[in-house]
Design an enzyme around this catalytic site. Sequence first.
Site, PDB file in Angstrom:
ATOM      1  CG  ASP A   8     -78.372   3.124  -1.220  1.00  0.00           C
ATOM      2  OD1 ASP A   8     -78.967   3.116  -2.308  1.00  0.00           O
ATOM      3  OD2 ASP A   8     -76.937   2.853  -0.987  1.00  0.00           O
ATOM      4  CG  ASP A  10     -76.930  -2.569  -3.355  1.00  0.00           C
ATOM      5  OD1 ASP A  10     -77.691  -3.449  -2.718  1.00  0.00           O
ATOM      6  OD2 ASP A  10     -76.814  -2.732  -4.773  1.00  0.00           O
ATOM      7  CG  ASP A 129     -73.038   3.042   0.311  1.00  0.00           C
ATOM      8  OD1 ASP A 129     -74.080   3.456  -0.215  1.00  0.00           O
ATOM      9  OD2 ASP A 129     -71.946   2.420  -0.403  1.00  0.00           O
TER      10      ASP A 129
END
Length: 362
Positions: A8, A10, A129
């Site tokens: 991922d 960001d 995250d």
Amino acid sequence: MKKVLFIDRDGTLVIEPPVDFQLDSLEKLEFYPGVFQGLSKIINELDYELVMITNQDGLGTDSFPEETFWPAHNKILQAFKNEGIEFSEILIDKNFPEENAPTRKPRTGLLNKYIYGNYDLANSYVIGDRATDIELATNLKSKSIFIGENNEIATLVTTNWNEIYLNLKAEPRKVQITRKTKETDINIELNLDGSGKGIFKTGLGFFDHMLEQISKHGNIDLKVEVKGDLEIDEHHTVEDVALTLGEAFLKALGSKKGIERYGFLLPMDECLAQVGIDFGGRPWLVWEADFKREMVGEMPTEMFMHFFKSFTDTAKCNLNIKAEGENEHHKIEAIFKAFAKAIKMAKTQTDNYSIPSTKGTL
């Protein structure tokens, strides 16, 4: 089969802007601490393909038009490229605000190429995250790394890219292969970085004993379970085990980055066996071993050559086998032990993380 890191963007590669969570300007761009060092070591030393995933909320909407997305995104890609880190694919989901779109994480629509292609998802990772990243890993049947403070499902929870690298580097080269035909039903589990543990249930006692030599003296963990048509004869069981075992080695070795590639000789009482192996991608067998007895245990001696020939076909390796001596049991056992020692040498990982070939591929 290739292993993949689905990363991922960001919050993982770059720090997600804390106020509006939108990376819509270069002023907001800040790279995650240690990401360049960690990914550099991963891509140089390990055997993973890198895939970037982002479904930046608002991409293409009036509040966050595409022209505000691309400058920062392109800057990210160029910065990684400058450090020798390139992603094989960049997957961007533009379906926001359609939250139920099949391409939106944790749904897998963006990743059909990897689901249905020749990829080892069981040993691949999703790194993210958010909880949806970890759910994506569950849906892919892959492992997961959560960058943050707490997640009960993730394989690893950390905020340190060096820890991610060390975790991936410590991963054993493990595979499980099944092969089912009208003649045999085979399950093989192989760990190249094991300690010599073995479980063998082929229905052929002497064959089990020989497979045990591979595990013990090759310092690999090996489990072989077979339901074969032994009421006909031993041929299908021995041949199909060899084919499945060769496939397991081919898959476990991956790109063969950083291995010795070659291995070699073993005396046993009055016998001398010499086995040279090259995991170079070209199947070939040289066999110089004659047997005076038709059978050793329940095994026809003619099947030994066939076992190694079948192994080379699917492992895509070169085998040169020679044996001399008087005792047939000693002779074939010496061959299997020398074969195991050759494998132990050839699979060894070195401090040179390149492909062991001037061609650059094996």
